[in-house]
Design a protein around this motif. Sequence first.
Motif, PDB file in Angstrom:
ATOM      1  N   ALA A 167      51.630  53.312  31.315  1.00 35.43           N
ATOM      2  CA  ALA A 167      51.014  52.343  30.363  1.00 35.43           C
ATOM      3  C   ALA A 167      51.862  51.090  30.293  1.00 35.43           C
ATOM      4  N   ARG A 168      51.399  50.024  30.323  1.00 32.31           N
ATOM      5  CA  ARG A 168      52.211  48.887  30.382  1.00 32.31           C
ATOM      6  C   ARG A 168      51.475  47.951  29.038  1.00 32.31           C
ATOM      7  N   PRO A 169      52.074  47.915  27.893  1.00 34.32           N
ATOM      8  CA  PRO A 169      51.715  47.223  26.785  1.00 34.32           C
ATOM      9  C   PRO A 169      52.448  45.823  27.360  1.00 34.32           C
ATOM     10  N   SER A 170      51.738  44.830  26.637  1.00 32.48           N
ATOM     11  CA  SER A 170      52.229  43.330  26.753  1.00 32.48           C
ATOM     12  C   SER A 170      53.141  43.062  25.411  1.00 32.48           C
ATOM     13  N   ILE A 171      52.800  42.033  24.803  1.00 32.13           N
ATOM     14  CA  ILE A 171      53.688  41.759  23.545  1.00 32.13           C
ATOM     15  C   ILE A 171      52.787  42.228  22.380  1.00 32.13           C
ATOM     16  N   VAL A 172      53.471  43.391  21.799  1.00 28.25           N
ATOM     17  CA  VAL A 172      52.891  44.210  20.684  1.00 28.25           C
ATOM     18  C   VAL A 172      52.840  43.419  19.423  1.00 28.25           C
ATOM     19  N   VAL A 173      51.864  43.250  18.875  1.00 31.59           N
ATOM     20  CA  VAL A 173      51.907  42.698  17.374  1.00 31.59           C
ATOM     21  C   VAL A 173      50.999  43.750  16.397  1.00 31.59           C
ATOM     22  N   GLY A 174      50.778  43.074  15.269  1.00 32.34           N
ATOM     23  CA  GLY A 174      50.382  44.118  14.285  1.00 32.34           C
ATOM     24  C   GLY A 174      48.589  44.472  14.530  1.00 32.34           C
ATOM     25  N   ASP A 175      48.419  45.445  13.579  1.00 33.92           N
ATOM     26  CA  ASP A 175      46.952  45.916  13.684  1.00 33.92           C
ATOM     27  C   ASP A 175      46.013  45.207  13.719  1.00 33.92           C
ATOM     28  N   ALA A 219      48.085  51.795  21.055  1.00 38.96           N
ATOM     29  CA  ALA A 219      47.799  53.387  20.611  1.00 38.96           C
ATOM     30  C   ALA A 219      46.769  53.994  21.126  1.00 38.96           C
ATOM     31  N   ALA A 220      45.665  53.407  20.817  1.00 41.58           N
ATOM     32  CA  ALA A 220      44.366  53.864  21.342  1.00 41.58           C
ATOM     33  C   ALA A 220      44.406  54.102  22.828  1.00 41.58           C
ATOM     34  N   GLY A 221      44.998  53.070  23.602  1.00 44.13           N
ATOM     35  CA  GLY A 221      45.014  53.177  24.964  1.00 44.13           C
ATOM     36  C   GLY A 221      46.016  54.616  25.419  1.00 44.13           C
ATOM     37  N   ILE A 222      46.986  54.593  24.806  1.00 39.82           N
ATOM     38  CA  ILE A 222      47.977  55.553  25.217  1.00 39.82           C
ATOM     39  C   ILE A 222      47.345  57.074  24.809  1.00 39.82           C
ATOM     40  N   THR A 223      46.727  57.099  23.781  1.00 40.57           N
ATOM     41  CA  THR A 223      46.286  58.363  23.452  1.00 40.57           C
ATOM     42  C   THR A 223      45.198  58.746  24.238  1.00 40.57           C
ATOM     43  N   ALA A 224      44.255  57.870  24.679  1.00 43.99           N
ATOM     44  CA  ALA A 224      43.118  57.975  25.683  1.00 43.99           C
ATOM     45  C   ALA A 224      43.825  58.309  27.135  1.00 43.99           C
ATOM     46  N   LEU A 225      45.126  57.758  27.497  1.00 44.59           N
ATOM     47  CA  LEU A 225      45.490  58.050  28.924  1.00 44.59           C
ATOM     48  C   LEU A 225      46.155  59.594  28.850  1.00 44.59           C
ATOM     49  N   VAL A 226      46.513  59.960  27.755  1.00 38.09           N
ATOM     50  CA  VAL A 226      47.197  61.352  27.474  1.00 38.09           C
ATOM     51  C   VAL A 226      46.006  62.199  27.562  1.00 38.09           C
ATOM     52  N   ASP A 302      45.147  41.811  34.568  1.00 42.22           N
ATOM     53  CA  ASP A 302      43.834  42.499  34.694  1.00 42.22           C
ATOM     54  C   ASP A 302      43.855  43.842  33.909  1.00 42.22           C
ATOM     55  N   ASN A 303      42.827  44.224  33.386  1.00 43.59           N
ATOM     56  CA  ASN A 303      42.848  45.509  32.852  1.00 43.59           C
ATOM     57  C   ASN A 303      41.727  46.492  33.010  1.00 43.59           C
ATOM     58  N   ALA A 304      41.006  46.190  34.382  1.00 46.79           N
ATOM     59  CA  ALA A 304      39.804  46.825  34.625  1.00 46.79           C
ATOM     60  C   ALA A 304      39.917  48.257  34.947  1.00 46.79           C
ATOM     61  N   LYS A 305      40.958  48.464  35.416  1.00 47.32           N
ATOM     62  CA  LYS A 305      41.241  50.139  35.443  1.00 47.32           C
ATOM     63  C   LYS A 305      41.152  50.846  34.183  1.00 47.32           C
ATOM     64  N   LEU A 306      41.944  50.590  33.251  1.00 41.90           N
ATOM     65  CA  LEU A 306      41.769  50.806  31.819  1.00 41.90           C
ATOM     66  C   LEU A 306      40.729  50.832  31.112  1.00 41.90           C
ATOM     67  N   ARG A 307      39.879  49.682  31.223  1.00 49.03           N
ATOM     68  CA  ARG A 307      38.535  49.380  30.743  1.00 49.03           C
ATOM     69  C   ARG A 307      37.662  50.691  31.345  1.00 49.03           C
TER      70      ARG A 307
END
Length: 345
Positions: A167-175, A219-226, A302-307
């Motif tokens: 999982a590769r986040p970019s620059i993480v900011v608030g909710d 967080a939603a993306g990491i949870t989905a990948l798990v 690009d985030n086509a695979k994640l989507r």
Amino acid sequence: MHILVTGAAGLIGGEVCARLAQAGHRVAALVRSNPAVLANDGKPAAVAEVLTGDLSQESMGLDPALLERLSGEIDLVLHCAALTRFDLEEEAYRATNIDGTARALELAGRAGAGFLHVSTAYVCGDRSGPIGEDDPLPTGGFTNGYEASKAEAEALVRASGVRFAIARPSIVVGDSRTGAIRQFDTIYAAFKLIAEGRVRHMPVSEGATLDFVPLDHVAAGITALVERFEEAQGGAYHLVSGGPVPVEDFAAAIGSFNHFSAPVLADAATFDPAVLPPLERRLYKRVAGLYAAYFQRDPRFDNAKLRTMTGLVPPVMDQAMLRKLIQYCIDAGFLSAPELQRTSG
């Protein structure tokens, strides 16, 4: 699923622990010194157990009997732990980000568990333009030791023989809904100096953008990948913004608040920090300058695979979202502008 989460006391680790526990997974939270495993809203995550260890030590600093038990129980290692500062020596990055990853991989191998590695989208180095999720890792061109260490750690993961996903986040900011963030670290430190006018000049390149991604999407993306690990394994997935922010728009968002002034965007090709006023020069060198490279490139992740796999669509980082993030910093007392809290919404 029984999941061991490293770096569980961190910003991403704590929020993901809370989500995984809420979804019914058994979570073992590995921390180094801070035993508090908290969601982004500050509430304790309902983890099954909190384990104290140190990835920079042999066997992750864990008792042999505990390691033996974990190797017989865990189904997945979610590796969030890392040093994320940009001002450390190479030995520090190696001890935690590289050797620590190797130790976590060793445990996953002993357990026959999967390994979800949290990296960074900026393993692309100083490249601009389209960045694919399947692009080969560069071997150079990194703008700091953090990026280089995360790229080397990714290479270890791929060569380990352990079933993996990245999982590769970019620059993480608030909710994205509230702007809230539990820890004001990494780029927030530079942002504070800029917003409060203590660093007035930032060197930028024409067309540069910042890829800000809200924590809830990460967080939603990491949870989905798990939860889709069998499908996800073998791949890397970008957890990035719904569109990068031009540096000029970021500066304009700061300047849109009455008591803040937009920073002066200087041409990076001719910028010389030595001509700055003494205090600004020191603060630029110690903090803001560490992030200057992020104001001088235009990666388009690009985030086509994640989507496709998760159906997740990142929120759009527009002026309204930027203002929401800034307003939260003010309301939480991170930014000093008491009159602004009464005049801006």
